[in-house]
Each structure stands twice: as C-alpha cells, then as structure tokens.
Design an enzyme around this catalytic site. Structure first.
Site, PDB file in Angstrom:
ATOM      1  N   ARG A  56       0.795  -1.092  -0.167  1.00  0.00           N
ATOM      2  CA  ARG A  56      -0.146  -0.062   0.087  1.00  0.00           C
ATOM      3  C   ARG A  56       0.822   1.255  -0.002  1.00  0.00           C
ATOM      4  O   ARG A  56       2.134   1.143   0.404  1.00  0.00           O
ATOM      5  CB  ARG A  56      -0.827   0.131   1.185  1.00  0.00           C
ATOM      6  CG  ARG A  56      -2.030  -1.206   1.138  1.00  0.00           C
ATOM      7  CD  ARG A  56      -2.663  -1.078   2.516  1.00  0.00           C
ATOM      8  NE  ARG A  56      -3.651  -2.088   2.663  1.00  0.00           N
ATOM      9  CZ  ARG A  56      -3.359  -3.334   3.417  1.00  0.00           C
ATOM     10  NH1 ARG A  56      -2.159  -3.491   3.889  1.00  0.00           N
ATOM     11  NH2 ARG A  56      -4.253  -3.952   3.559  1.00  0.00           N
ATOM     12  N   LYS A  91      -2.006  -1.993   7.354  1.00  0.00           N
ATOM     13  CA  LYS A  91      -3.460  -1.443   7.821  1.00  0.00           C
ATOM     14  C   LYS A  91      -3.862  -2.302   9.000  1.00  0.00           C
ATOM     15  O   LYS A  91      -3.556  -3.447   9.268  1.00  0.00           O
ATOM     16  CB  LYS A  91      -4.345  -1.990   6.638  1.00  0.00           C
ATOM     17  CG  LYS A  91      -6.014  -1.311   6.840  1.00  0.00           C
ATOM     18  CD  LYS A  91      -6.595  -1.551   5.454  1.00  0.00           C
ATOM     19  CE  LYS A  91      -7.892  -0.927   5.590  1.00  0.00           C
ATOM     20  NZ  LYS A  91      -8.804  -1.479   4.399  1.00  0.00           N
ATOM     21  N   HIS A  94      -2.429   2.297  -6.304  1.00  0.00           N
ATOM     22  CA  HIS A  94      -3.278   1.230  -5.726  1.00  0.00           C
ATOM     23  C   HIS A  94      -3.505   0.460  -7.041  1.00  0.00           C
ATOM     24  O   HIS A  94      -3.685  -0.871  -6.714  1.00  0.00           O
ATOM     25  CB  HIS A  94      -4.433   1.640  -5.070  1.00  0.00           C
ATOM     26  CG  HIS A  94      -4.874   0.726  -3.862  1.00  0.00           C
ATOM     27  ND1 HIS A  94      -4.307   0.503  -2.781  1.00  0.00           N
ATOM     28  CD2 HIS A  94      -5.883  -0.348  -4.187  1.00  0.00           C
ATOM     29  CE1 HIS A  94      -4.713  -0.262  -1.846  1.00  0.00           C
ATOM     30  NE2 HIS A  94      -5.776  -1.029  -2.774  1.00  0.00           N
ATOM     31  N   ARG A 154      -0.783  -2.414  -7.053  1.00  0.00           N
ATOM     32  CA  ARG A 154      -1.218  -3.166  -5.891  1.00  0.00           C
ATOM     33  C   ARG A 154      -2.459  -4.401  -6.760  1.00  0.00           C
ATOM     34  O   ARG A 154      -2.098  -5.464  -6.260  1.00  0.00           O
ATOM     35  CB  ARG A 154      -1.735  -2.732  -4.589  1.00  0.00           C
ATOM     36  CG  ARG A 154      -2.145  -3.570  -3.529  1.00  0.00           C
ATOM     37  CD  ARG A 154      -2.397  -2.724  -2.314  1.00  0.00           C
ATOM     38  NE  ARG A 154      -3.101  -3.384  -1.291  1.00  0.00           N
ATOM     39  CZ  ARG A 154      -2.670  -4.496  -0.176  1.00  0.00           C
ATOM     40  NH1 ARG A 154      -1.443  -4.534  -0.347  1.00  0.00           N
ATOM     41  NH2 ARG A 154      -3.578  -5.053   0.476  1.00  0.00           N
ATOM     42  N   HIS A 204      -4.226  -8.951   3.269  1.00  0.00           N
ATOM     43  CA  HIS A 204      -5.706  -9.217   3.526  1.00  0.00           C
ATOM     44  C   HIS A 204      -6.146  -9.657   4.564  1.00  0.00           C
ATOM     45  O   HIS A 204      -5.513 -10.865   4.999  1.00  0.00           O
ATOM     46  CB  HIS A 204      -6.614  -9.569   2.014  1.00  0.00           C
ATOM     47  CG  HIS A 204      -6.418  -8.897   0.678  1.00  0.00           C
ATOM     48  ND1 HIS A 204      -6.323  -9.399  -0.231  1.00  0.00           N
ATOM     49  CD2 HIS A 204      -6.199  -7.671   0.740  1.00  0.00           C
ATOM     50  CE1 HIS A 204      -6.025  -8.334  -1.233  1.00  0.00           C
ATOM     51  NE2 HIS A 204      -5.998  -7.227  -0.492  1.00  0.00           N
ATOM     52  N   TYR A 263      -9.990 -10.714  -6.957  1.00  0.00           N
ATOM     53  CA  TYR A 263      -9.216 -10.852  -8.133  1.00  0.00           C
ATOM     54  C   TYR A 263      -9.452 -11.733  -9.013  1.00  0.00           C
ATOM     55  O   TYR A 263      -9.471 -11.532 -10.345  1.00  0.00           O
ATOM     56  CB  TYR A 263      -7.704 -10.683  -7.726  1.00  0.00           C
ATOM     57  CG  TYR A 263      -7.488  -9.341  -7.111  1.00  0.00           C
ATOM     58  CD1 TYR A 263      -7.151  -8.476  -7.918  1.00  0.00           C
ATOM     59  CD2 TYR A 263      -7.404  -9.516  -5.603  1.00  0.00           C
ATOM     60  CE1 TYR A 263      -6.632  -6.937  -6.918  1.00  0.00           C
ATOM     61  CE2 TYR A 263      -7.288  -8.271  -5.002  1.00  0.00           C
ATOM     62  CZ  TYR A 263      -6.880  -7.038  -5.646  1.00  0.00           C
ATOM     63  OH  TYR A 263      -6.755  -5.908  -5.184  1.00  0.00           O
TER      64      TYR A 263
END
Length: 300
Positions: free
Chosen positions: A153, A179, A250, A253, A276, A285
């Site tokens: 990120r 995150k 992003h 990413r 994640h 994805y």
C-alpha cells in the site's frame, strides 16, 4: 395497548452509561480517535462535517428521516454513497455506545450495495512493467518496483526504513507495518532486491549521514516521501507509458494480486503478501479476471 407501550417506551428509572462528551465536537473527536488509519479519520471527519452542515442540527436532534434523505440524495458513485452511509452509521452507533445519544438512528439504515469496478482498475502486466522500465530516476523506478513487486500500500511504502529490509539469500525481505496496525513480512524477488540494493548504495554515497533508520524513499527535503509525492510519481510514469490518467499507486497493488494469481500463485499466499484480513478479499481478483467462461462454449 398499555402493555405494548410499556415494552417500547424507555424506563424513566433506567440507568444509562455516563456521556463521554459534552458536545458534538468532542463526540466526533472521540469517534475519529478510534481509528488507527489516518485515511479513515480524514474521510469520516469529512462525511460527518458535510452531513451536519447539510441538516443544520445537533447530533441529538437528527432524526432517522434526515439521515435516510441525505444518503438517498447523496451524489456520486455507489462507492461514495456507501462510504457516506458507513461513516454516519458508525458515528451514530458510537455516540449511543458511549452514552452521548440514547438512540442509534443509524441502526435501521442500510448501506447501499457497491458496484464492483475492480476489473476496470487492473492493468496488463506489460503496462506495469513499462511504467517501471521507462522511469528515468532511480528512486522513482525502485518505488514503482516495490509498489508492484511487493504489492504494498502507498502508506506502507512511505513508512519503509532501511531497518525494515533484510537480505534473504539472493533476494530480500521487508517488514511492513500495515493496515489495522498489523505487521507482516513480505518476501521480495531477487530482481526487486537488486534495485533496492542499488538505491541504498546511491543514498550512502550521497548522504553525509546515513543509517538504518533513513527512509528508503527520500524526499528532496530529506524526509520520507509523502503519499501525494508518490501519487505524482505514479501519475507521471503512467502518462509516460501512455496509460489512462486514472492509474494510481493502488492500481499497482491490484496488478500484483491479479498477475500473481494469473501466474499460478496460491490464493492464500497472495492474501498473506498483501495483508488481506480475509481470503475473500483476495478472491475478488479471481472474479474480476476469470480465466474461463461458459460463453466460450457457445457458437457466437
């Protein structure tokens, strides 16, 4: 009728938790402080301010209809409306939780569904590599490489110091503070480690004082690059490669996730690399770029 009212009416003698704020400003400050993400705090503060300016009321005077009408009339994409709804629902839930409001008027308000536009933000592998190879500045080229090759990120890239990097045989490893305050280790390829090593050697040669606490990606003033500077680097690289103006950090990413899955990477490995919380997030994805379709079996 009296028995029904007795059920739904609040008991005058009931005890409620003491209020933790004396006014709306203090309440919103407490609410925002819950989040460790500066982006979330900034976005939520903006949504709360816009809403209260629109209704022209104190939090305690807002009614469910005010909230429903505001969300229904909110302009923008489905994602924008969903962010507004989520932010305001969070605010009213927290205000009741700490005793500032007696009722949570947001409980019955539903967050509208979001159209999944992920497929529109996944670039071709050749385009991602072109962005990197055409970048003439070493620092920026390494930055693009790490964004794509590590799947990091933008906040994670900006906070990297050399202390966070270590050699692993011919390749390397990055310790990433991500995150939600979670730390993860990301293995980097030999090619990515090679360009990082070149950047470190360049910094050591140019800086009067260099240490393991020096930011990997330095600004011209000597501190770490901020997100806005990273965005400018990515936008310039995309324009140089002839890609759309919507391309952002992003997107690289997203490209890491999609391209690694296309090349056979196990989904749980991609999940761990990207940080994640759920494999379902990584699974988006696969749905965004399916490799098979029943349409291919038809004669049209």
């Amino acid at each position: 009728m009296a028995s029904v009212l007795a059920i739904i009416a609040p008991d005058p003698g009931a005890s409620f938790p003491p209020a933790q704020a004396d006014n709306d400003v203090q309440m919103i400050r407490l609410w925002l402080a819950r989040s460790s993400s500066s982006n979330t705090r900034r976005n939520y503060e903006r949504e709360a301010r816009r809403f209260l300016e629109h209704v022209g009321k104190q939090l305690g005077a807002v009614r469910m209809g005010d909230l429903q009408d505001y969300i229904a009339a909110r302009p923008g994409s489905s994602a924008t409306v969903a962010l507004t709804a989520a932010a305001l629902k969070s605010l009213f839930a927290f205000a009741q939780e700490v005793g500032f409001l007696r009722f949570n008027i947001g409980a019955a308000v539903k967050v509208p569904p979001i159209k999944n536009t992920l497929a529109e933000r996944i670039m071709a592998e050749a385009d991602a590599l072109l962005m990197i190879r055409q970048e003439p500045v070493l620092r920026n080229r390494v930055l693009l490489t790490v964004l794509y090759g590590g799947g990091l990120r933008i906040s994670e890239v900006c906070s990297l110091c050399w202390r966070d990097l270590m050699a692993r045989d011919e390749a390397g490893q990055a310790t990433v503070f991500g995150k939600g305050g979670k730390t993860r280790a990301v293995l980097l390829s030999a090619a990515t480690w090679k360009v990082l090593t070149a950047l470190r050697q360049d910094q050591v040669a140019k800086l009067a004082t260099w240490s393991v606490d020096t930011p990997v990606f330095l600004s011209r003033k000597g501190g770490a690059l901020d997100p806005s500077a990273v965005h400018r680097v990515v936008k310039a690289a995309a324009a140089r490669a002839g890609l759309p103006g919507e391309v952002s950090a992003h997107w690289l990413r997203h490209a890491h996730a999609s391209h690694s899955l296309d090349r056979g990477a196990p989904i749980h490995l991609v999940q761990a690399t990207l940080g994640h919380a759920s494999v379902a997030t990584t699974g988006r994805y696969l749905h965004a770029r399916p490799s098979e379709s029943s349409a291919k079996f038809l004669g049209v």
